[in-house]
Write a protein that holds these residues in place. Structure first.
Motif, PDB file in Angstrom:
ATOM      1  N   ILE A  86     -40.806  60.629 -18.101  1.00  0.00           N
ATOM      2  CA  ILE A  86     -40.520  59.776 -19.246  1.00  0.00           C
ATOM      3  C   ILE A  86     -39.515  60.504 -20.134  1.00  0.00           C
ATOM      4  N   LYS A  87     -38.430  59.814 -20.460  1.00  0.00           N
ATOM      5  CA  LYS A  87     -37.358  60.408 -21.256  1.00  0.00           C
ATOM      6  C   LYS A  87     -36.976  59.476 -22.401  1.00  0.00           C
ATOM      7  N   PRO A  88     -36.274  60.005 -23.401  1.00  0.00           N
ATOM      8  CA  PRO A  88     -35.804  59.142 -24.489  1.00  0.00           C
ATOM      9  C   PRO A  88     -34.846  58.065 -23.966  1.00  0.00           C
ATOM     10  N   SER A  89     -34.835  56.941 -24.638  1.00  0.00           N
ATOM     11  CA  SER A  89     -33.913  55.856 -24.321  1.00  0.00           C
ATOM     12  C   SER A  89     -33.222  55.415 -25.598  1.00  0.00           C
ATOM     13  N   TYR A  90     -31.939  55.220 -25.495  1.00  0.00           N
ATOM     14  CA  TYR A  90     -31.167  54.818 -26.666  1.00  0.00           C
ATOM     15  C   TYR A  90     -30.661  53.388 -26.537  1.00  0.00           C
ATOM     16  N   LEU A  91     -31.320  52.588 -25.694  1.00  0.00           N
ATOM     17  CA  LEU A  91     -30.942  51.187 -25.563  1.00  0.00           C
ATOM     18  C   LEU A  91     -31.371  50.423 -26.811  1.00  0.00           C
ATOM     19  N   SER A  92     -30.673  49.334 -27.082  1.00  0.00           N
ATOM     20  CA  SER A  92     -30.928  48.562 -28.299  1.00  0.00           C
ATOM     21  C   SER A  92     -32.108  47.600 -28.159  1.00  0.00           C
ATOM     22  N   GLY A  93     -32.457  47.236 -26.916  1.00  0.00           N
ATOM     23  CA  GLY A  93     -33.474  46.225 -26.707  1.00  0.00           C
ATOM     24  C   GLY A  93     -32.881  44.832 -26.589  1.00  0.00           C
ATOM     25  N   ASN A  94     -31.589  44.701 -26.837  1.00  0.00           N
ATOM     26  CA  ASN A  94     -30.888  43.432 -26.658  1.00  0.00           C
ATOM     27  C   ASN A  94     -30.198  43.479 -25.299  1.00  0.00           C
ATOM     28  N   PRO A  95     -30.664  42.685 -24.332  1.00  0.00           N
ATOM     29  CA  PRO A  95     -30.106  42.792 -22.986  1.00  0.00           C
ATOM     30  C   PRO A  95     -28.604  42.525 -22.914  1.00  0.00           C
ATOM     31  N   LEU A  96     -28.078  41.710 -23.787  1.00  0.00           N
ATOM     32  CA  LEU A  96     -26.634  41.459 -23.753  1.00  0.00           C
ATOM     33  C   LEU A  96     -25.851  42.718 -24.119  1.00  0.00           C
ATOM     34  N   LYS A  97     -26.418  43.541 -24.979  1.00  0.00           N
ATOM     35  CA  LYS A  97     -25.767  44.796 -25.363  1.00  0.00           C
ATOM     36  C   LYS A  97     -26.078  45.923 -24.379  1.00  0.00           C
ATOM     37  N   ASP A  98     -27.274  45.908 -23.790  1.00  0.00           N
ATOM     38  CA  ASP A  98     -27.739  47.000 -22.939  1.00  0.00           C
ATOM     39  C   ASP A  98     -27.286  46.903 -21.485  1.00  0.00           C
ATOM     40  N   LEU A  99     -26.899  45.719 -21.055  1.00  0.00           N
ATOM     41  CA  LEU A  99     -26.655  45.487 -19.636  1.00  0.00           C
ATOM     42  C   LEU A  99     -25.623  46.428 -19.021  1.00  0.00           C
ATOM     43  N   ASN A 100     -24.535  46.708 -19.716  1.00  0.00           N
ATOM     44  CA  ASN A 100     -23.522  47.612 -19.151  1.00  0.00           C
ATOM     45  C   ASN A 100     -24.093  48.997 -18.893  1.00  0.00           C
ATOM     46  N   GLU A 101     -24.818  49.533 -19.853  1.00  0.00           N
ATOM     47  CA  GLU A 101     -25.426  50.860 -19.689  1.00  0.00           C
ATOM     48  C   GLU A 101     -26.428  50.859 -18.539  1.00  0.00           C
ATOM     49  N   VAL A 102     -27.282  49.847 -18.509  1.00  0.00           N
ATOM     50  CA  VAL A 102     -28.296  49.736 -17.459  1.00  0.00           C
ATOM     51  C   VAL A 102     -27.635  49.669 -16.084  1.00  0.00           C
ATOM     52  N   LEU A 103     -26.631  48.823 -15.937  1.00  0.00           N
ATOM     53  CA  LEU A 103     -25.977  48.671 -14.633  1.00  0.00           C
ATOM     54  C   LEU A 103     -25.183  49.905 -14.236  1.00  0.00           C
ATOM     55  N   ASN A 104     -24.629  50.624 -15.195  1.00  0.00           N
ATOM     56  CA  ASN A 104     -23.938  51.880 -14.870  1.00  0.00           C
ATOM     57  C   ASN A 104     -24.905  52.906 -14.307  1.00  0.00           C
ATOM     58  N   VAL A 105     -26.075  53.044 -14.914  1.00  0.00           N
ATOM     59  CA  VAL A 105     -27.084  53.974 -14.416  1.00  0.00           C
ATOM     60  C   VAL A 105     -27.574  53.517 -13.037  1.00  0.00           C
ATOM     61  N   ILE A 106     -27.821  52.227 -12.898  1.00  0.00           N
ATOM     62  CA  ILE A 106     -28.283  51.699 -11.613  1.00  0.00           C
ATOM     63  C   ILE A 106     -27.251  51.919 -10.522  1.00  0.00           C
ATOM     64  N   ARG A 107     -25.989  51.701 -10.841  1.00  0.00           N
ATOM     65  CA  ARG A 107     -24.918  51.922  -9.851  1.00  0.00           C
ATOM     66  C   ARG A 107     -24.972  53.367  -9.331  1.00  0.00           C
ATOM     67  N   ASN A 108     -25.199  54.325 -10.215  1.00  0.00           N
ATOM     68  CA  ASN A 108     -25.305  55.730  -9.806  1.00  0.00           C
ATOM     69  C   ASN A 108     -26.509  55.964  -8.900  1.00  0.00           C
ATOM     70  N   VAL A 109     -27.630  55.319  -9.180  1.00  0.00           N
ATOM     71  CA  VAL A 109     -28.812  55.450  -8.323  1.00  0.00           C
ATOM     72  C   VAL A 109     -28.533  54.857  -6.946  1.00  0.00           C
ATOM     73  N   LEU A 110     -27.889  53.716  -6.903  1.00  0.00           N
ATOM     74  CA  LEU A 110     -27.580  53.064  -5.634  1.00  0.00           C
ATOM     75  C   LEU A 110     -26.608  53.872  -4.801  1.00  0.00           C
ATOM     76  N   LEU A 111     -25.741  54.635  -5.438  1.00  0.00           N
ATOM     77  CA  LEU A 111     -24.738  55.418  -4.712  1.00  0.00           C
ATOM     78  C   LEU A 111     -25.258  56.754  -4.224  1.00  0.00           C
ATOM     79  N   ASP A 112     -26.399  57.211  -4.768  1.00  0.00           N
ATOM     80  CA  ASP A 112     -26.979  58.502  -4.337  1.00  0.00           C
ATOM     81  C   ASP A 112     -27.598  58.397  -2.961  1.00  0.00           C
TER      82      ASP A 112
END
Length: 112
Positions: A86-112
């Motif tokens: 469990i780590k800190p998260s700096y997302l806003s809680g608004n999916p329209l604002k958070d989606l880019n950050e979330v998908l960037n992290v996910i893209r890195n997981v998918l590429l590993d």
């Protein structure tokens, strides 16, 4: 179905790793490449959210604001990493604002 979730579904389709989306009650499910699924839950009235990357019915990573990890600096917002830590998260809680950050992290997981 909130207007925000409709906009989230439309925005998700702009990402090349997203194959299709569907609505499941209060969440949007995005089917991603390589058998991954992203669930985006958002309840504006309650101020609750979660973004969960799943593969084979197992959470890989996720962000949410459930108030159970009180020791996290960004409580109640937190991130579950690939090792289950469990780590800190700096997302806003608004999916329209958070989606880019979330998908960037996910893209890195998918590429590993």
């Amino acid at each position: 179905m909130t207007e925000i979730l409709k906009k989230v579904a439309k925005k998700l389709l702009d990402y090349d790793i997203v194959l299709k989306v569907e609505f499941l009650g209060t969440k949007v499910r995005a089917y991603l490449v390589n058998g991954y699924v992203l669930d985006v839950y958002y309840n504006q009235t309650l101020g609750k959210y979660s973004y969960t990357l799943i593969r084979e019915n197992r959470r890989i990573i996720g962000w949410d604001n459930a108030p159970h990890h009180v020791s996290v600096r960004t409580h109640p917002d937190h991130f579950h990493d690939v090792d289950g830590k469990i780590k800190p998260s700096y997302l806003s809680g608004n999916p329209l604002k958070d989606l880019n950050e979330v998908l960037n992290v996910i893209r890195n997981v998918l590429l590993d």
